[in-house]
Motif scaffolding. Structure first.
Motif, mmCIF file in Angstrom:
data_model
loop_
_atom_site.group_PDB
_atom_site.id
_atom_site.type_symbol
_atom_site.label_atom_id
_atom_site.label_comp_id
_atom_site.label_asym_id
_atom_site.label_seq_id
_atom_site.Cartn_x
_atom_site.Cartn_y
_atom_site.Cartn_z
ATOM 1 N N GLN A 145 41.792 33.516 41.567
ATOM 2 C CA GLN A 145 42.012 32.645 40.415
ATOM 3 C C GLN A 145 41.174 33.068 39.212
ATOM 4 O O GLN A 145 41.549 32.810 38.062
ATOM 5 N N ARG B 253 43.117 35.481 37.125
ATOM 6 C CA ARG B 253 44.222 34.766 36.494
ATOM 7 C C ARG B 253 43.723 34.025 35.253
ATOM 8 O O ARG B 253 44.357 34.060 34.187
ATOM 9 N N TRP C 194 44.652 42.209 41.707
ATOM 10 C CA TRP C 194 45.433 42.098 40.464
ATOM 11 C C TRP C 194 46.824 42.699 40.682
ATOM 12 O O TRP C 194 47.835 42.099 40.292
ATOM 13 N N ASP D 54 49.154 40.478 42.569
ATOM 14 C CA ASP D 54 49.378 39.135 42.026
ATOM 15 C C ASP D 54 50.392 39.197 40.888
ATOM 16 O O ASP D 54 50.054 39.515 39.750
ATOM 17 N N SER E 279 51.699 36.839 39.346
ATOM 18 C CA SER E 279 51.545 35.768 38.360
ATOM 19 C C SER E 279 50.729 36.205 37.150
ATOM 20 O O SER E 279 50.745 35.542 36.111
ATOM 21 N N ILE E 280 50.012 37.316 37.276
ATOM 22 C CA ILE E 280 49.230 37.838 36.141
ATOM 23 C C ILE E 280 50.133 38.764 35.340
ATOM 24 O O ILE E 280 50.622 39.771 35.866
#
Length: 688
Positions: free
Chosen positions: A150, A153, A187, A190, A192-193
């Motif tokens: 997190q 993010r 990273w 992920d 979502s980044i």
């Protein structure tokens, strides 16, 4: 080495340096020869000058005790998080260097102790001289651990919100061994980044001194053709990622020190061919100008990246500093000169991506021996970034409008955009503001009148005088919480609209004014009339003193004369009431020690004793002329609490400092009103 031998070497070094500077060499040749000499003969370089020690009586070389400060105190100019639209399209892509060392890993456990992260360095730092901002502590993101997904993010979201277009992750590869790669792999995994990124291979040795030199190496580089191919195969996942930062569709890869490669051109050729053979396609290779500045085409690369503060040599400020640690052996430089010099450089004939830097101070890594670039500020950084984006890159093709920022999170080197406890989001706010088209030089439509209301009967009378002047203005009143109802009532009675800002009764009228001036300057205001409900109870003619100043500054058409004067003379910084502009040297009072320290703290090139000040602290001022003072972001706790002092406080010293502040900023000081300007028989202050 004997002292005599060391002195002889240092004298020879000074002579050699003078001759070296006169040689007709290219930047690349000069950098290469300099690096070679310093590698082999670094002990010839003279040590930096020593700072000043204000010794206690009876103590030799021991500094006076200083008030304790909290490292997490918010300074004047602290900026909270706020949302604001970015310009569309963005005028450039801002790429921030990113250090992934904020998590424990096995090698650091072995080298530095179990659980070590960069935060241990950050928190152990101590101020070495007055005004040295250490330790520098994180705010909103806290002492994060990059093993927690997190965190990255949140960093990516914050970066995007304030206009950062990509991160450039330092990548640590040592012949098949990687350090600090876990956060980067997280990273990659992920989705979502959505922030773009590139890698910068930090291809130097990892040393205990944190400087990449060949001394006390913890893990070294073994460069070879085989290692070149192993490296590019290992980073292929990053180059293939759809978020990879590209130039003309080519994923970008940086090398920190290409001259450490046996043959940089051959390395570049191997990488390009491997990427073509393995489905990546063409790549965009750039190197960092941290130690040398060859034409990238000469080493088979496509571009170079500026890396301030490296490759610049602003003047030393070490000798000016008042030491807290009498054994400090570090080097203090002027960040403002660094910013001005690099911002003014013309772009070379090859592709160069300019760099900017929000500050630098590696004291956290080199206790008592840090290199400190003093006088960095969010506004100064924002000016540098704005000039780079809108002026220096004005003629650059769209595909070359990249600006690299050193850095996003180099906390142990004082190069940080992330929110900190002292100034909050100020550097991020300056980043976002710099992306907008410049508005410098546009004066606000009307002046501001700032009144500090402490004595309430005088405040009501002052409002009536303001009404009588007919001045069209924005009215701001500062007062204490206990006086807020009476201030509101007085405004209502006078039928005036004003913005009331509540501050503690602290720092006389000066501290409230500095806090308001900071806000007004950030809002784009340019011209201020500073007034206060001066009573001067220690003298019989206090009311007469106040009325004289108000007459000269506000009444009989003088207010409009002031507005016109500032409009017609862009070099005018401050207007004092005529007859009240005094030489500091003749009215220094008990403020000489504080003035000397403030001159060092603000880095003023003009001695306060050689300037004039507006006695009574009422005046017209152009806010830009106060930048050297406002950009220092003083702490509120540095101002003494009110105990009826009539001299010798920080507020009294700042009152006498303003002429030097204006002069350093390039502005003049004059007086306004009727009568002769001569103050030789001044009735309201004692000489001395």
């Amino acid at each position: 080495m004997t002292t005599l031998k060391a002195r002889l070497r240092q004298a020879v070094f000074v002579a050699l340096r003078a001759g070296f500077r006169a040689l007709p060499l290219s930047d690349g040749q000069r950098d290469r020869l300099r690096a070679r000499f310093l590698r082999d003969h670094g002990d010839w370089v003279p040590p930096p000058p020593r700072g000043r020690i204000d010794a206690s009586p009876g103590q030799v070389n021991r500094p006076l005790p200083r008030p304790l400060l909290r490292a997490d105190e918010a300074a004047i100019g602290y900026v909270a998080h706020r949302s604001e639209a970015l310009p569309a399209p963005l005028p450039a892509t801002l790429v921030a260097f990113y250090l992934p060392q904020f998590h424990p890993f096995a090698e650091n456990d072995a080298w530095w102790g179990k659980g070590f992260t960069e935060w241990r360095n950050v928190t152990r730092a101590l101020p070495q001289f007055e005004g040295h901002i250490q330790p520098r502590l994180p705010a909103d993101l806290g002492f994060y651990d990059l093993r927690t997904p997190q965190v990255m993010r949140d960093q990516a979201q914050l970066a995007r919100e304030y206009g950062i277009g990509a991160f450039c992750f330092y990548y640590y590869w040592f012949s098949g061994t990687t350090l600090m790669e876990t956060p980067l792999r997280q990273w990659l995994a992920d989705d979502s980044i959505d922030l773009p990124f590139c890698l910068c291979w930090a291809n130097e040795n990892w040393a205990r001194r944190w400087d990449g030199r060949d001394e006390d190496i913890l893990i070294g580089q073994q460069h070879s053709a085989e290692d070149d191919l192993a490296f590019i195969a290992h980073v292929a996942d990053y180059l293939r990622d759809p978020r990879a930062l590209t130039v003309d569709g080519k994923p970008m890869l940086l090398v920190y020190r290409p001259h450490l490669l046996p043959d940089a051109r051959a390395t570049a050729r191997r990488w390009r061919q491997w990427c073509l053979d393995n489905g990546i396609g063409e790549i965009h290779l750039a190197y960092v100008q941290g130690f040398e500045r060859p034409d990238p085409r000469d080493i088979g690369f496509d571009a170079a990246v500026e890396f301030p503060p490296n490759m610049s040599n602003p003047r030393s400020l070490t000798a000016d500093q008042y030491l807290i640690n009498p054994d400090f052996q570090g080097d203090v430089r002027d960040w403002r000169e660094l910013a001005a010099e690099i911002a003014a450089r013309p772009l070379p004939p090859y592709t160069l991506y300019p760099g900017v830097n929000p500050g630098w101070d590696n004291e956290a890594r080199r206790s008592g021996k840090g290199r400190v670039y003093l006088h960095a500020s969010p506004r100064g950084y924002g000016d540098w970034l704005s000039t780079t984006v809108h002026t220096r890159l004005a003629a650059a093709p769209a595909n070359q409008r990249l600006v690299f920022i050193n850095a996003w999170n180099e906390w142990a080197e004082g190069a940080v955009l992330e929110p900190d406890a002292r100034l909050g989001h100020a550097y991020l706010e300056a980043t976002r503001k710099a992306l907008h088209a410049p508005t410098a030089g546009k004066a606000s439509a009307r002046p501001c009148v700032v009144i500090h209301a402490w004595h309430l009967p005088e405040f009501a009378a002052l409002l009536e005088q303001l009404k009588r002047s007919g001045l069209a203005c924005r009215l701001v009143i500062t007062t204490a919480q206990e006086h807020r109802p009476a201030v509101d009532a007085a405004l209502h009675q006078a039928e005036l609209r004003g913005e009331v800002m509540v501050y503690a009764n602290h720092g006389r009228d000066i501290l409230p004014f500095l806090q308001v001036a900071e806000l007004l300057l950030a809002q784009g205001e340019t011209l201020v009339l500073k007034l206060h409900t001066k009573r001067s109870t220690h003298m019989q003619q206090g009311a007469q003193w106040r009325d004289e100043m108000l007459q000269q500054l506000l009444l009989d058409g003088h207010a409009q004369q002031a507005v016109d004067a500032f409009g017609s003379d862009p070099s005018l910084g401050l207007l004092a009431p005529r007859g009240h502009l005094l030489p500091v040297r003749d009215f220094i009072g008990a403020n000489a020690p504080a003035l000397a320290r403030l001159q060092a703290r603000l880095g003023l090139s003009v001695a306060p004793l050689d300037t004039q000040f507006s006695a009574g602290s009422m005046f017209w001022v152009r806010l830009a002329a106060l930048r050297p003072l406002l950009d220092a972001h003083l702490y509120r706790s540095a101002f003494e609490h009110e105990q009826g002092q009539i001299d010798g406080t920080l507020a009294h010293a700042i009152e006498r400092l303003l002429g030097a502040v204006c002069a350093h900023a390039g502005f003049s000081v004059d007086s306004l009103g009727k009568g002769a300007p001569d103050a030789s028989g001044y009735a309201y202050a004692r000489r001395g």
